[in-house]
Design a protein around this motif. Structure first.
Motif, mmCIF file in Angstrom:
data_model
loop_
_atom_site.group_PDB
_atom_site.id
_atom_site.type_symbol
_atom_site.label_atom_id
_atom_site.label_comp_id
_atom_site.label_asym_id
_atom_site.label_seq_id
_atom_site.Cartn_x
_atom_site.Cartn_y
_atom_site.Cartn_z
ATOM 1 N N ASP A 206 0.837 -1.211 0.000
ATOM 2 C CA ASP A 206 0.000 0.000 0.000
ATOM 3 C C ASP A 206 0.864 1.249 0.000
ATOM 4 O O ASP A 206 0.618 2.200 -0.741
ATOM 5 C CB ASP A 206 -0.902 0.018 1.237
ATOM 6 N N GLU A 207 1.882 1.202 0.848
ATOM 7 C CA GLU A 207 2.780 2.359 0.970
ATOM 8 C C GLU A 207 3.518 2.598 -0.355
ATOM 9 O O GLU A 207 3.649 3.735 -0.814
ATOM 10 C CB GLU A 207 3.780 2.099 2.099
ATOM 11 N N GLU A 209 2.525 1.745 -3.288
ATOM 12 C CA GLU A 209 1.562 2.221 -4.284
ATOM 13 C C GLU A 209 1.381 3.736 -4.149
ATOM 14 O O GLU A 209 1.349 4.474 -5.139
ATOM 15 C CB GLU A 209 0.223 1.501 -4.063
ATOM 16 N N ILE A 210 1.307 4.189 -2.880
ATOM 17 C CA ILE A 210 1.120 5.627 -2.647
ATOM 18 C C ILE A 210 2.380 6.399 -3.068
ATOM 19 O O ILE A 210 2.292 7.472 -3.666
ATOM 20 C CB ILE A 210 0.769 5.879 -1.163
ATOM 21 N N LEU A 211 3.534 5.812 -2.783
ATOM 22 C CA LEU A 211 4.788 6.464 -3.191
ATOM 23 C C LEU A 211 4.844 6.612 -4.708
ATOM 24 O O LEU A 211 5.247 7.659 -5.234
ATOM 25 C CB LEU A 211 5.994 5.651 -2.705
ATOM 26 N N LEU A 213 2.344 6.788 -6.622
ATOM 27 C CA LEU A 213 1.302 7.751 -6.969
ATOM 28 C C LEU A 213 1.806 9.191 -6.893
ATOM 29 O O LEU A 213 1.456 10.030 -7.719
ATOM 30 C CB LEU A 213 0.171 7.550 -5.952
ATOM 31 N N VAL A 214 2.609 9.472 -5.877
ATOM 32 C CA VAL A 214 3.083 10.858 -5.704
ATOM 33 C C VAL A 214 4.375 11.110 -6.484
ATOM 34 O O VAL A 214 4.994 12.158 -6.338
ATOM 35 C CB VAL A 214 3.263 11.223 -4.206
ATOM 36 N N GLY A 215 4.782 10.134 -7.296
ATOM 37 C CA GLY A 215 5.914 10.375 -8.193
ATOM 38 C C GLY A 215 7.274 9.995 -7.637
ATOM 39 O O GLY A 215 8.290 10.560 -8.045
ATOM 40 N N ALA A 216 7.292 9.025 -6.705
ATOM 41 C CA ALA A 216 8.597 8.584 -6.183
ATOM 42 C C ALA A 216 9.332 7.792 -7.264
ATOM 43 O O ALA A 216 8.729 6.990 -7.969
ATOM 44 C CB ALA A 216 8.390 7.706 -4.958
#
Lengths: 301, 250
Positions: A206-207, A209-211, A213-216
């Protein structure tokens, strides 16, 4: 504080957070790496100490040429002069029959009483032939013995050649088993670290996926996992050093006879600082490589 | 020597947009997306979203709204067609070029997608940390956006201790803290009470007035009617209606 240092500290914090999030899995990985490196380290220590015995023993290596009875002193001196010309020979000492008897008497202590009944001295005169350091090996001994063998007046030649060859074979065997074991354990360690990191990746999907998402970037996502593997590997290496040192200090002295058999009179030594750092580095490297393998396999579509 | 079209000194250059394209944030040309052979989530979709425009994507579940948003922020590639996002050929971007594009796009989901073990401040800061923003700047920007959304007093709380509306505002703060050029919202009010719905939608709609292209996927007709903005209706992966803005909503 520069931006890159701050970034590195952030990665380190993320890696430590990852380890503390799954202490059991990380603990098992560290323990497994530790046990693997204990076995490999034990073999490395054994080989290092056996090699040391060989080095120490090498200083005392020489060839003894026993002379036939009844040789004149001139003939004996002539043989000594001939032996001194052989390549690799640094000294030749003539031991007379009388000196040999005195040495024997001194060596057997109270048993010397047995010699009282002898009507004549049974011990032969001999030449003790010293070798240059670069010739103090099984091959050097064989070469010098071969040059002297068959000379008129020389009855028998002895040297530590057989023992040295046997001991070298034993070292090679221990080293070979050690390398084989190291390879198998390294593979097992890699798989364990890779699986630990893979589990960490899955548990933090999940983490991640979020990373994403924010362009990591891939490096931003992957670096904490690599550091996590590196820390686990280094911790495993430190654990191995600790266990080996405990065994070396507390358990080994109880096996004095076995050590005497294996190492002769050589006082066993522990790893030097450089060797200890090397073992830590091997652990860290295995951890890093395992984590990298896990990331590569997880990033495949 | 003749140069291949679309290539400049050996590197792929952005496709030349038309006059309207210069104002476009997103352009889709005959885009289709199929997850299983013969079944299309999107079929021959051609659309253009202008800079600073607020657009609603509506349609029943399975119409293709989420698929369209995923294609825009390069989470997926189209089976056919071309997509230009902020002048970049999104489906052609490699793994190294995709994250920089995503940093120019904010995304808000129905299920918030917040990290439960991190505080509100840390969740919002994530969008700035990944670009390596200095810590001091990050804290200042995060505080500013949280204050703007009325959440500054909650910054040290964890998401699970917040209400649904507050969690969605945190997600919006994370999407906006980087001042994105495009904001995508996928059913942003789907999990919220009716009274919170318009509060959250007002926040999202206000973003468009600052020049950000806002694309909201929703099946809530009340929202669409209240704002009176452009509405693209999808059904079974096809555009069935593209109604222009007709009101002066908030």
């Amino acid at each position: 504080m520069t931006r890159s240092v701050a970034q590195l500290l952030a990665f380190l914090r993320a890696a430590l957070r990852g380890i503390s999030a799954s202490p059991l899995t990380s603990g098992v990985a560290i323990a497994t790496i530790g046990v693997s490196l204990v076995l490999v380290g034990a073999f490395a220590l054994l080989v290092a100490n056996m090699q040391r015995l060989l080095d120490d023993f090498g200083d005392a290596l020489h060839v003894t040429a026993y002379l036939e009875d009844g040789l004149s002193e001139d003939h004996q001196r002539q043989l000594a002069a001939t032996a001194a010309t052989v390549e690799g020979v640094t000294s030749v000492r003539l031991v007379s029959k009388q000196e040999a008897l005195e040495r024997f008497r001194g060596g057997v202590g109270r048993g010397a009483a047995l010699l009282e009944g002898l009507s004549e001295n049974p011990l032969p005169a001999s030449l003790e032939i010293g070798l240059a350091p670069e010739h103090r090996s099984a091959a050097g001994l064989a070469r010098v013995s071969g040059s002297l063998d068959g000379l008129p007046g020389i009855q028998e030649l002895t040297s530590g050649q057989d023992w040295v060859e046997g001991y070298l074979r034993a070292i090679a065997l221990v080293r070979g088993v050690g390398w084989g074991l190291a390879l198998i354990l390294a593979l097992a360690t890699l798989l364990i670290v890779a699986n630990t990191i893979r589990l960490a990746v899955l548990s933090r999907r999940d983490e991640l996926e979020i990373l994403a998402l924010v362009g990591a970037s891939r490096a931003y996502v992957g670096t904490p996992f690599l550091i996590e593997g590196l820390i686990q590997g280094a911790a495993g290496g430190a654990l191995a050093l600790l266990l080996l040192y405990a065994v070396f200090r507390l358990v080994l002295p109880g096996f004095e006879f076995g050590l005497e058999l294996l190492l002769g009179g050589v006082e066993p030594r522990f790893f030097t600082l450089g060797e200890a750092v090397w073992l830590l580095g091997v652990g860290a490297g295995l951890g890093l490589f395992g984590a990298g393998a896990a990331l590569v396999s997880e990033s495949r579509p | 020597m003749k140069r291949a079209p679309g290539r400049l000194f050996g590197r792929r250059a952005p496709l030349e947009p038309g006059a309207a394209g210069r104002q476009a944030a997103v352009q889709l040309y005959h885009v289709s997306k199929s997850y299983t052979a013969g079944q299309y989530a999107l079929r021959d979709v051609s659309l253009e979203f202008r800079r600073g425009e607020l657009v609603f994507l509506t349609g029943p579940s399975g119409a293709g709204k989420t698929s369209l948003l995923k294609l825009i922020f390069a989470a997926e590639r189209p089976s056919e067609g071309q997509i230009l996002v902020l002048g970049r050929n999104a489906p052609r971007l490699g793994p190294a070029a995709t994250p920089p594009l995503r940093r120019r796009i904010g995304v808000v989901f129905q299920d918030f997608k917040l990290l439960p073990r991190r505080t509100v401040e840390e969740n919002v800061a994530l969008a700035l940390e990944v670009v390596g923003a200095p810590r001091r700047d990050t804290r200042a920007k995060v505080f500013a956006i949280l204050k703007q959304l009325g959440l500054q007093h909650r910054r040290f709380h964890h998401p699970l201790s917040l209400s649904g509306g507050e969690q969605q505002r945190v997600a919006i703060a994370r999407a906006l803290v980087n001042e994105p050029e495009i904001l995508l919202a996928d059913e942003p009010t789907g999990n919220l009470d009716p009274e919170l719905t318009f509060e959250i939608m007002d926040l999202i709609a206000r973003t468009a007035t600052r020049g950000t292209t806002v694309i909201v996927a929703t099946h809530d007709h009340n929202i669409v009617e209240r704002y009176g903005k452009r509405c693209v209706r999808l059904e079974a992966g096809r555009i069935v209606e593209d109604a222009p803005a007709h009101g002066t909503g908030p």
